[in-house]
Scaffold this motif. Structure first.
Motif, PDB file in Angstrom:
ATOM      1  N   PHE A  80      47.723  17.961  21.177  1.00 23.05           N
ATOM      2  CA  PHE A  80      46.463  17.327  20.784  1.00 23.05           C
ATOM      3  C   PHE A  80      45.304  17.687  21.698  1.00 23.05           C
ATOM      4  O   PHE A  80      44.158  17.380  21.403  1.00 23.05           O
ATOM      5  CB  PHE A  80      46.630  15.806  20.704  1.00 23.05           C
ATOM      6  N   HIS A  81      45.597  18.294  22.839  1.00 19.83           N
ATOM      7  CA  HIS A  81      44.522  18.666  23.767  1.00 19.83           C
ATOM      8  C   HIS A  81      44.177  20.146  23.658  1.00 19.83           C
ATOM      9  O   HIS A  81      43.336  20.640  24.395  1.00 19.83           O
ATOM     10  CB  HIS A  81      44.906  18.294  25.198  1.00 19.83           C
ATOM     11  N   SER A  82      44.864  20.843  22.758  1.00 19.90           N
ATOM     12  CA  SER A  82      44.586  22.279  22.617  1.00 19.90           C
ATOM     13  C   SER A  82      43.900  22.551  21.275  1.00 19.90           C
ATOM     14  O   SER A  82      44.440  22.239  20.214  1.00 19.90           O
ATOM     15  CB  SER A  82      45.903  23.053  22.707  1.00 19.90           C
ATOM     16  N   GLU A  83      42.699  23.134  21.344  1.00 24.37           N
ATOM     17  CA  GLU A  83      41.946  23.467  20.127  1.00 24.37           C
ATOM     18  C   GLU A  83      42.739  24.447  19.259  1.00 24.37           C
ATOM     19  O   GLU A  83      42.737  24.357  18.039  1.00 24.37           O
ATOM     20  CB  GLU A  83      40.600  24.097  20.498  1.00 24.37           C
ATOM     21  N   VAL A  84      43.454  25.369  19.920  1.00 24.75           N
ATOM     22  CA  VAL A  84      44.220  26.389  19.181  1.00 24.75           C
ATOM     23  C   VAL A  84      45.329  25.718  18.378  1.00 24.75           C
ATOM     24  O   VAL A  84      45.520  26.015  17.188  1.00 24.75           O
ATOM     25  CB  VAL A  84      44.807  27.437  20.169  1.00 24.75           C
ATOM     26  N   SER A  85      46.038  24.801  19.030  1.00 26.47           N
ATOM     27  CA  SER A  85      47.138  24.101  18.365  1.00 26.47           C
ATOM     28  C   SER A  85      46.609  23.261  17.190  1.00 26.47           C
ATOM     29  O   SER A  85      47.190  23.275  16.097  1.00 26.47           O
ATOM     30  CB  SER A  85      47.845  23.205  19.377  1.00 26.47           C
ATOM     31  N   LEU A  86      45.480  22.585  17.401  1.00 27.09           N
ATOM     32  CA  LEU A  86      44.912  21.752  16.327  1.00 27.09           C
ATOM     33  C   LEU A  86      44.400  22.617  15.176  1.00 27.09           C
ATOM     34  O   LEU A  86      44.598  22.292  14.012  1.00 27.09           O
ATOM     35  CB  LEU A  86      43.789  20.862  16.881  1.00 27.09           C
ATOM     36  N   GLN A  87      43.746  23.739  15.511  1.00 28.71           N
ATOM     37  CA  GLN A  87      43.246  24.639  14.453  1.00 28.71           C
ATOM     38  C   GLN A  87      44.410  25.187  13.633  1.00 28.71           C
ATOM     39  O   GLN A  87      44.315  25.318  12.425  1.00 28.71           O
ATOM     40  CB  GLN A  87      42.439  25.799  15.059  1.00 28.71           C
ATOM     41  N   SER A  88      45.516  25.485  14.311  1.00 30.02           N
ATOM     42  CA  SER A  88      46.696  25.995  13.608  1.00 30.02           C
ATOM     43  C   SER A  88      47.232  24.916  12.653  1.00 30.02           C
ATOM     44  O   SER A  88      47.637  25.217  11.529  1.00 30.02           O
ATOM     45  CB  SER A  88      47.733  26.415  14.648  1.00 30.02           C
ATOM     46  N   LEU A  89      47.190  23.657  13.099  1.00 33.06           N
ATOM     47  CA  LEU A  89      47.609  22.545  12.231  1.00 33.06           C
ATOM     48  C   LEU A  89      46.660  22.436  11.030  1.00 33.06           C
ATOM     49  O   LEU A  89      47.098  22.349   9.881  1.00 33.06           O
ATOM     50  CB  LEU A  89      47.607  21.233  13.034  1.00 33.06           C
ATOM     51  N   TYR A  90      45.339  22.465  11.308  1.00 32.38           N
ATOM     52  CA  TYR A  90      44.341  22.298  10.241  1.00 32.38           C
ATOM     53  C   TYR A  90      44.423  23.422   9.192  1.00 32.38           C
ATOM     54  O   TYR A  90      44.074  23.215   8.037  1.00 32.38           O
ATOM     55  CB  TYR A  90      42.920  22.250  10.818  1.00 32.38           C
ATOM     56  N   ASN A  91      44.878  24.600   9.640  1.00 29.00           N
ATOM     57  CA  ASN A  91      45.003  25.713   8.692  1.00 29.00           C
ATOM     58  C   ASN A  91      46.157  25.509   7.715  1.00 29.00           C
ATOM     59  O   ASN A  91      46.246  26.207   6.722  1.00 29.00           O
ATOM     60  CB  ASN A  91      45.227  27.028   9.449  1.00 29.00           C
ATOM     61  N   ARG A  92      47.040  24.562   8.051  1.00 31.87           N
ATOM     62  CA  ARG A  92      48.241  24.403   7.224  1.00 31.87           C
ATOM     63  C   ARG A  92      48.276  23.089   6.450  1.00 31.87           C
ATOM     64  O   ARG A  92      49.246  22.816   5.745  1.00 31.87           O
ATOM     65  CB  ARG A  92      49.472  24.507   8.120  1.00 31.87           C
ATOM     66  N   ILE A  93      47.242  22.279   6.613  1.00 31.02           N
ATOM     67  CA  ILE A  93      47.254  20.986   5.902  1.00 31.02           C
ATOM     68  C   ILE A  93      46.013  20.821   5.006  1.00 31.02           C
ATOM     69  O   ILE A  93      45.004  21.499   5.193  1.00 31.02           O
ATOM     70  CB  ILE A  93      47.319  19.787   6.889  1.00 31.02           C
ATOM     71  N   GLY A  94      46.141  19.916   4.046  1.00 35.99           N
ATOM     72  CA  GLY A  94      44.990  19.518   3.235  1.00 35.99           C
ATOM     73  C   GLY A  94      44.971  17.990   3.250  1.00 35.99           C
ATOM     74  O   GLY A  94      46.037  17.372   3.273  1.00 35.99           O
ATOM     75  N   VAL A  95      43.778  17.407   3.280  1.00 35.30           N
ATOM     76  CA  VAL A  95      43.712  15.944   3.355  1.00 35.30           C
ATOM     77  C   VAL A  95      42.814  15.384   2.253  1.00 35.30           C
ATOM     78  O   VAL A  95      41.703  15.864   2.044  1.00 35.30           O
ATOM     79  CB  VAL A  95      43.179  15.481   4.741  1.00 35.30           C
ATOM     80  N   LEU A  96      43.346  14.392   1.556  1.00 35.89           N
ATOM     81  CA  LEU A  96      42.542  13.659   0.572  1.00 35.89           C
ATOM     82  C   LEU A  96      42.202  12.312   1.193  1.00 35.89           C
ATOM     83  O   LEU A  96      43.082  11.488   1.429  1.00 35.89           O
ATOM     84  CB  LEU A  96      43.345  13.472  -0.725  1.00 35.89           C
ATOM     85  N   TYR A  97      40.926  12.113   1.502  1.00 38.74           N
ATOM     86  CA  TYR A  97      40.507  10.875   2.166  1.00 38.74           C
ATOM     87  C   TYR A  97      40.287   9.762   1.147  1.00 38.74           C
ATOM     88  O   TYR A  97      40.089  10.022  -0.044  1.00 38.74           O
ATOM     89  CB  TYR A  97      39.224  11.122   2.978  1.00 38.74           C
ATOM     90  N   GLN A  98      40.283   8.542   1.691  1.00 35.65           N
ATOM     91  CA  GLN A  98      40.213   7.352   0.830  1.00 35.65           C
ATOM     92  C   GLN A  98      39.025   7.382  -0.135  1.00 35.65           C
ATOM     93  O   GLN A  98      39.158   7.060  -1.300  1.00 35.65           O
ATOM     94  CB  GLN A  98      40.144   6.099   1.701  1.00 35.65           C
ATOM     95  N   ASN A  99      37.856   7.790   0.369  1.00 38.38           N
ATOM     96  CA  ASN A  99      36.675   7.840  -0.516  1.00 38.38           C
ATOM     97  C   ASN A  99      36.349   9.256  -0.960  1.00 38.38           C
ATOM     98  O   ASN A  99      35.258   9.515  -1.441  1.00 38.38           O
ATOM     99  CB  ASN A  99      35.472   7.225   0.197  1.00 38.38           C
ATOM    100  N   GLY A 100      37.254  10.148  -0.763  1.00 37.69           N
ATOM    101  CA  GLY A 100      37.025  11.543  -1.158  1.00 37.69           C
ATOM    102  C   GLY A 100      36.423  12.355  -0.031  1.00 37.69           C
ATOM    103  O   GLY A 100      36.799  13.490   0.185  1.00 37.69           O
ATOM    104  N   ALA A 101      35.439  11.762   0.666  1.00 38.50           N
ATOM    105  CA  ALA A 101      34.748  12.438   1.788  1.00 38.50           C
ATOM    106  C   ALA A 101      34.160  13.790   1.379  1.00 38.50           C
ATOM    107  O   ALA A 101      34.204  14.758   2.135  1.00 38.50           O
ATOM    108  CB  ALA A 101      35.667  12.574   2.994  1.00 38.50           C
TER     109      ALA A 101
END
Lengths: 248, 264
Positions: A69-90
């Motif tokens: 959680f403290h590494s931008e690279v690790s988080l970016q790699s996570l974000y590249n592999r997920i999709g999120v549907l937020y409660q109000n759509g966002a």
């Protein structure tokens, strides 16, 4: 095959602890429901799984890789592999439905050809039944349409897993059921893994493969949906019974 | 004794929170400088067309109010100083006073204050609303850096808008002075301009421009900082918007004071 493994996870804000010692796995190609009363920490757990809130203790592994959680690279790699549907759509209000869905493509693949982008966006918009509304702005859409557009945006780059935060919240039963059908289709046709935070019994019955029940920040149950009903447990009985009455 | 210890603890907590806040402000400033340089080199990380949209809002939409206010300030400062100068028979020096005061001090200050109210409030309200509606979280989970995506176009747009606004504001402000000189002191415009150009040089214009530019960046950074700081619900949006305007204006005055020490 597991896609997410959570080990001894605790999450808190400043002086309070919201989630304590959670251990569970999310399996690939399944729909996992995170269930619990309001305020039990469902949304906090979701935000931790998608990398927005760092845990105070414990670890999360995504396809075997530990999320730092403290590494931008690790988080970016996570974000590249997920999709999120937020409660109000966002959805971004300044962009049209088409532009909202195209946003991840434009920001991550700027060299992409316009024709390819159009093809990807219209394919996703057709899947959620919004092809005709591509030129509209979020303010011109109904709640259900906004969520469908947000779902199209979440899946435009073919993520390995889609997280949905209360997809049925604020929707009528028919629209909500339509959204559940969409999620089921994602699982069936694309083999996508879906994690849904909800307390809508109808949705759970319709789409759940596995269920994680949270109670007062701790994990109360984690297992297959069918197991949940064979379980003799006062909290689960009360929860479902009360919800049943409310729904009626 | 126990009560005093508790009070001290509360005071220390507040101080540490303020310190943390100042640290975050400078972190954002450093991040924005880095992201802007990165964007200028790679042209990546902002939405296509966003700079133009922001420029339209910041430059074109601010012209009327900037012109009106600087014109009125030009008239007011000329009337006030004309009355004093007349006592000494130094009417003609009004042009010196108006020229220097407007170009070096009043136009940068007034433009800064107007932009803090107009643009700063709008940036904070927009970003904080996006935060409340989870749009900032959505950007993050799409792999987009919100601080870059939202702030860099605004920083570039204000950098482009300010020279135009300052040039027009200088012209309009001095025009206000010319009108007062003509109608109240009987000084013809050509004499006013000739006298003014004896004392005002191009360097003064650039000093005024540089000051306004720094004020503009301070407005964008502080309004972004306040916008991103929202934690709770919609009720906080109004609160941080007000705080952002107060912070921007305070920073403008502080920076102006620093400039005065450096330049005079």
């Amino acid at each position: 095959m597991e896609i997410i493994r959570v080990c001894d996870l605790s999450v808190g804000y400043e002086k309070s602890t919201v989630l304590e010692e959670l251990n569970f796995t999310i399996l690939k190609g399944e729909v996992t429901i995170i269930l619990g009363k309001s305020g039990c920490g469902k949304s906090t757990l979701l935000k931790t799984l998608i990398g927005l809130i760092p845990p105070t203790r414990g670890e999360i592994f995504f396809s075997g890789e530990k999320i730092d959680f403290h590494s931008e690279v690790s988080l970016q790699s996570l974000y590249n592999r997920i999709g999120v549907l937020y409660q109000n759509g966002a959805l971004l209000n300044s962009l049209s439905v088409y532009e909202n869905v195209a946003l991840p493509i434009r920001m991550k693949h700027q060299a992409f050809k316009r024709e390819n982008e159009e093809q990807m966006v219209y394919q996703r918009l057709s899947q959620v039944g919004l092809r005709e509304s591509a030129g509209k702005y979020p303010s011109e859409l109904s709640g259900g349409m906004r969520k469908r557009a947000a779902l199209a945006r979440a899946m435009v780059l073919d993520p390995e897993i889609i997280f949905c935060d209360e997809p049925s919240a604020g929707l009528d039963p028919i629209t909500s059921s339509g959204l559940d059908d969409l999620l089921m289709n994602l699982k069936k046709t694309l083999g996508m893994t879906v994690v849904v935070v909800t307390h809508e019994l109808r949705s759970i019955e319709k789409i759940a493969d596995r269920v994680i029940v949270l109670h007062e920040g701790r994990m109360h149950f984690s297992g297959e949906y069918d197991e949940l009903f064979s379980l003799k447990d006062t909290f689960i009985d009360t929860f479902f019974l009360r919800k049943g009455k409310d729904d009626d | 004794m126990e009560t005093q210890t508790k009070r001290l603890e509360i005071l220390a907590d507040k101080f540490l929170k303020q310190l943390e806040s100042v640290k975050k402000f400078f972190q954002l400033l450093a991040d924005e400088m880095f992201y802007t340089a990165q964007y200028l080199l790679k042209r990546k990380g902002t939405y296509p067309g966003e700079i133009g949209k922001q420029f339209y809002f910041m430059a074109y939409k601010s012209f009327p109010i900037v012109c009106l206010i600087t014109f009125l300030v030009g008239v007011t400062i000329s009337l006030t100083s004309a009355a004093q100068l007349k006592l000494f028979g130094a009417d003609i020096y009004l042009s010196w006073f108006v020229g220097i005061a407007m170009i070096r001090e009043l136009v940068p200050l007034m433009t800064g204050v107007i932009l803090a109210g107009k643009i700063g409030a709008s940036v904070t309200a927009e970003i904080s609303t996006m935060k409340v509606l989870e749009e900032i979280d959505a950007l993050k989970t799409m792999g987009i850096i919100p601080e870059k995506f939202l702030m860099v176009p605004r920083l570039i747009a204000i950098t482009l808008a300010i020279p135009l606004l300052v040039a027009v504001a200088d012209f309009v402000g001095i025009f206000g002075g010319i009108l007062v000189a003509e109608f109240f002191l009987g000084i013809p415009p050509e004499s006013f301009i000739r006298e003014m150009l004896n004392i005002v040089i191009l360097q003064d214009f650039f000093i005024g421009l540089a000051k306004t530019m720094v004020f503009g960046w301070a407005i964008i950074i502080s309004s972004g900082f306040k916008g991103f700081s929202v934690q709770r619900g919609a009720e906080e949006v109004g609160k941080v918007t007000t705080e952002s305007v107060v912070l921007s204006i305070s920073l403008i005055i502080l920076l102006d004071c620093l400039f005065a020490f450096i330049l005079y």
